[in-house]
Structures are given as C-alpha cells and as structure tokens.
Design a protein around this motif. Sequence first.
Motif, PDB file in Angstrom:
ATOM      1  N   ASN A   4      10.682  13.728   0.235  1.00  0.00           N
ATOM      2  CA  ASN A   4       9.497  14.540   0.483  1.00  0.00           C
ATOM      3  C   ASN A   4       9.644  15.891  -0.191  1.00  0.00           C
ATOM      4  OD1 ASN A   4       7.353  16.041   1.564  1.00  0.00           O
ATOM      5  ND2 ASN A   4       7.359  14.801   3.417  1.00  0.00           N
ATOM      6  N   VAL A  37       0.858  -1.183   0.000  1.00  0.00           N
ATOM      7  CA  VAL A  37       0.000   0.000   0.000  1.00  0.00           C
ATOM      8  C   VAL A  37       0.895   1.235   0.000  1.00  0.00           C
ATOM      9  CG1 VAL A  37      -1.772   1.281   1.240  1.00  0.00           C
ATOM     10  CG2 VAL A  37      -1.807  -1.225   1.247  1.00  0.00           C
ATOM     11  N   LYS A  38       0.746   2.079  -0.986  1.00  0.00           N
ATOM     12  CA  LYS A  38       1.559   3.286  -1.100  1.00  0.00           C
ATOM     13  C   LYS A  38       1.013   4.362  -0.170  1.00  0.00           C
ATOM     14  CE  LYS A  38       3.017   2.445  -5.876  1.00  0.00           C
ATOM     15  NZ  LYS A  38       3.072   2.998  -7.261  1.00  0.00           N
ATOM     16  N   VAL A  39       1.864   4.740   0.776  1.00  0.00           N
ATOM     17  CA  VAL A  39       1.479   5.774   1.743  1.00  0.00           C
ATOM     18  C   VAL A  39       2.202   7.062   1.375  1.00  0.00           C
ATOM     19  CG1 VAL A  39       1.461   6.450   4.164  1.00  0.00           C
ATOM     20  CG2 VAL A  39       1.171   4.038   3.531  1.00  0.00           C
ATOM     21  N   PRO A  40       1.493   8.132   1.119  1.00  0.00           N
ATOM     22  CA  PRO A  40       2.176   9.387   0.752  1.00  0.00           C
ATOM     23  C   PRO A  40       3.002   9.908   1.909  1.00  0.00           C
ATOM     24  CG  PRO A  40      -0.168   9.761   1.166  1.00  0.00           C
ATOM     25  CD  PRO A  40       0.032   8.278   1.176  1.00  0.00           C
TER      26      PRO A  40
END
Length: 300
Positions: free
Chosen positions: A241, A83-86
Amino acid sequence: METVTQVEIMRSGHLGRWAAVTGAVLLTGACSQVTGLAGVSATAPSTAPPAGTPSVTATIPEPAPTAEHQAAEEEPPKGDDPVKVPPPKLSKYTYTFPVKDCKTTYQRKLLVLPKTTIWAGQGCAFVAPIGGVVDEVNIKNKWRPSTDVGADREGRFVTIIGDDGVRYLGGHLDSVAEGIRPGVRVKAGQLLGRVGKSGNARDTGPNLYFAISWKTGPAFWWVRRGMVKPWDYLAAWQSGNRTLSPREETLALRGKLGETPRCAIQCASKKTPQPAKTQEPKNDEDVVSVVPSTAPFGQQ
C-alpha cells in the motif's frame, strides 16, 4: 372303593397324556436345531433358479474415456478473471520506493540504529519517496576512518522534508543529481542522486543509507541519521500500500523524545592527533549546504 379306584385311573390317564405331549414338544425343538441325516441340513433349501437361466458373475467394464474426456478431468474449469480491488487508502499521501529501476534488498530489523541499508547496484537512482522540499545537501565525501566523525558517516547525502512533514535521508551516494540544492521543490520519484558507497560504506558494496526522522537544525546530525524504523513503510511502498505513511509514528516519537533529543548511540568520534596543516581555500562546491530549520514539525 370302586369310585376311588376309578378316580385314580382317570388321574393316571391325564398324567400320561401330559407326559406324551411334553415329550413331543421337546423332540420337535431338538430336531429343528440339528442337521439331518448324512449332513443334510434340516432347513428347507432356497428356491433354485429356473432351469436354463444362467447367472451373471462377471463385471461389465465401462467404456474407455475419450481424450477430450480425460483432458476435461485433468484440467480444472477456468473461472472468471479476478477482480482487482485497490488497497485501502491509509493516508492522503502517496509514496514511492526510494530506489528506482534496480533490483534491491534491504535490512528488515534493527541492528544498531533505526535506519536501513538498501543494497543496490552502483549508480542506481535514489529518488524522492514523496513530494517535498530539499533540506540538506552534502556533495563532498568528508568521512575518514581515522576520525570517524558522526556527522560525516553518511558521506554524500540529500535530505528532504516531505509534504507529510517527515524528513527523509538518502546517504552513501556516489553523486548528487544536478539541480538538487536546499529549497528546491521535488516531486515523488524525482532523481535526487546515485547509489554509491561514500562515507563509512567505502569498504562495503554500494548501498543507500535510508532514514526517517523529523526536521531539526544541522547540528543535530544524530536525529537526521534515523529515528523511525523504516522497513514496514518500504515494504508497503514497494509491493503493498503506497499510502502507508510514517507521519503519525514520527509525530508520536518526536512528542515523546522532544525535537532535539541527546545522542545516545555511536556519538563520539575517534580522537587522534593531527599534524598541523596550512589553511587551504574552501571550495564552495564541496561544503554542506543547509536551509535553516525554523518551521515546526508537522506544519509544512
């Protein structure tokens, strides 16, 4: 006399019987600890297996695994897609790495000045790291090794004042992009110039001189050339980021040093006698263009 004699006889009989019993007990214990005759154990043998029943001594082999079974053991079970978590949002600003569509490496430690050198191919795109307004533009390479004038060391350069209030400089450019002039509004990622080796980078490979500072007048060139170490921000914008902002660090340093601190490193130029020259007409296309720096830092 007869009575005494009878008593003694009775006592002798009792003692004899006690001696006989004690001897029998001692003999029984001794026999239980020794082997029998001719090496035969005195211990009772264990029960023999029934006649005609063979004892199993061999190991029964397991059946050979099939190819499907071996493949299942060698390959771990496949899990669900990650699951890609920002990444967490660290500021309201979004940044981009200042060199676009080119392989780069850059300095990640302080050498002399708090700036960095981004090594990239000749002609690679130098882009705005954030949306903002163009502040200064120098389209002429005026640096000479005989004088090494500090204000000219970055060669062709462009500075912008970002929407975060921070000033960003890209120097050693081969050229400045068309339409880039003081006061022009630019977007993050917009082309500002092309990587080269103008200024005091003429004897090195092509690179981008990248610096972070705050807005000052053009006379304070030592502020423009870099005050805040940029490599942590570059690393975040490139692969981590893109909302990591140098605004707070820049504000804090400006508050500590003042808007126009004195030059402390690599300030003096070389003083060499110059022959007299006739006055040459100036070409407006080759001079440094600037916008007066009147807006206080942090209020852009």
